[in-house]
Design an enzyme around this catalytic site. Sequence first.
Site, PDB file in Angstrom:
ATOM      1  N   THR A 263       0.837  -1.208   0.000  1.00  0.00           N
ATOM      2  CA  THR A 263       0.000   0.000   0.000  1.00  0.00           C
ATOM      3  C   THR A 263       0.870   1.256   0.000  1.00  0.00           C
ATOM      4  O   THR A 263       2.009   1.216   0.493  1.00  0.00           O
ATOM      5  CB  THR A 263      -0.928   0.024   1.240  1.00  0.00           C
ATOM      6  N   ASP A 264       0.333   2.341  -0.500  1.00  0.00           N
ATOM      7  CA  ASP A 264       1.083   3.613  -0.449  1.00  0.00           C
ATOM      8  C   ASP A 264       1.260   4.095   0.985  1.00  0.00           C
ATOM      9  O   ASP A 264       2.088   4.967   1.258  1.00  0.00           O
ATOM     10  CB  ASP A 264       0.397   4.691  -1.311  1.00  0.00           C
ATOM     11  N   GLU A 265       0.489   3.507   1.918  1.00  0.00           N
ATOM     12  CA  GLU A 265       0.588   3.960   3.315  1.00  0.00           C
ATOM     13  C   GLU A 265       1.916   3.580   3.955  1.00  0.00           C
ATOM     14  O   GLU A 265       2.271   4.108   5.011  1.00  0.00           O
ATOM     15  CB  GLU A 265      -0.597   3.424   4.132  1.00  0.00           C
TER      16      GLU A 265
ATOM     17  N   TYR B  54      -1.398  -0.763  11.166  1.00  0.00           N
ATOM     18  CA  TYR B  54      -1.758  -1.321   9.847  1.00  0.00           C
ATOM     19  C   TYR B  54      -0.625  -1.131   8.850  1.00  0.00           C
ATOM     20  O   TYR B  54      -0.107  -2.091   8.277  1.00  0.00           O
ATOM     21  CB  TYR B  54      -3.045  -0.672   9.317  1.00  0.00           C
TER      22      TYR B  54
ATOM     23  N   LYS C 215       1.994  -3.822   7.051  1.00  0.00           N
ATOM     24  CA  LYS C 215       2.074  -3.944   5.581  1.00  0.00           C
ATOM     25  C   LYS C 215       3.516  -3.708   5.108  1.00  0.00           C
ATOM     26  O   LYS C 215       4.001  -4.371   4.185  1.00  0.00           O
ATOM     27  CB  LYS C 215       1.139  -2.942   4.897  1.00  0.00           C
TER      28      LYS C 215
END
Length: 335
Positions: free
Chosen positions: A125-127, A149, A153
Amino acid sequence: MMRYLVTGGAGFIGSNFIRYLFDKYGDGVEVVNVDKLTYAGNLDNLKDISDRPNYRFIKGDICNAKLVDSAMAGVNRVVNFAAESHVDRSIGAPDDFIKTDIYGAFVLLEAARRFGVERFVQISTDEVYGSILRGSFRETDILEPSSPYSASKAGADRLAYSYFKTYDLPVIVTRCSNNYGPYQYPEKLIPLFVTHAIENKSLPIYGDGKNVRDWIYVLDHCDAIDFLLTQGQIGQVYNIGGGNERTNLEITDYILRALGKPENLKTFIADRPGHDRRYSVDTEKIRSLGWQPRYSFEKAMRETVDWYVNNEWWWKKLKTGEYREFYKKNYKRDF
Ligand code: NAD
Ligand code: TYD
């Protein structure tokens, strides 16, 4: 014949990806879907697909090595969507995020190595980059995840890379921006606000509402994954983004206008702890290979809002009973 193991295929993006594969390749693919059916996993997402002879569903946990072994036999390509995926839940109860997002990815990578799969796509994810106020993150930038989270990831993202470096597993890692579209669990911003607005419930905006996300239509994300399976280079990371940066307030106003609902449904509430101000990814790397998003934000958002309007059967039952109680108890708000 391409044989896929899709994990988390009963969730939002996974179910859209399986439908995308059948729409595009028909009987030219076989799909095995392993999903634990957590609160976010929903077989209603695959109702139109479940009878296909080239589709098989296995209810199970990706942390279960035995089950993963039996699902992976004969598979060429693995796409790992399975994850705990909601930032707010990771703040309240991180355990399952560590278990599924990191350990589960490890179990899959180990099995993929033993079975010698041809491609392993780790859906990151870009997060994982954290927040950026100006400019956009490139794939080579450092990872500074802010929530349990995104930190879990990031762990899986780098673990997948290590299986390429150490064991020559043909891994590709994708870091996509925020998705929207049909079948998204109604606790995420867009489906939450659309379904709340339909029900005339107030829309809880965190902080000042000026946080920015880059929105991509879910089928563009699916298309990018399919593209990278053939055009991506193994061992590489690819950012995927829609190029539609909007503040949460802009999204909220769009939804209210689309549904003809009043401005006073907007309610500002206490900010999310560790709330990332802005996400933005530079997508030059995938674009230089010849991929770009096809859906315009305006049109795909309109269709998404209409989908929730026309499919109350799908989301109404997700916002009642135990689900609603969970939100009342843990977040002190309506769901
Ligand atoms: P989702 O929560 O809708 O779906 C997750 C699915 O995984 C559910 O069906 C759930 O039952 C399943 N699952 C959870 N734990 C499992 C386990 N231990 N074993 C097997 N299955 C399990 O999430 P989503 O929004 O569809 O996201 C899918 C993936 O894409 C995630 O890896 C997420 O990190 C990533 N991602 C999401 C977005 C987004 O905007 N939604 C953006 C970028 C990346
Ligand atoms: P979300 O859909 O949870 O995705 P993520 O945090 O993974 O990007 O949230 C998108 C944005 O919307 C984020 O800035 C938080 C904000 N938000 C609200 O303001 N209110 C809400 O009730 C939710 C769920 C999110």
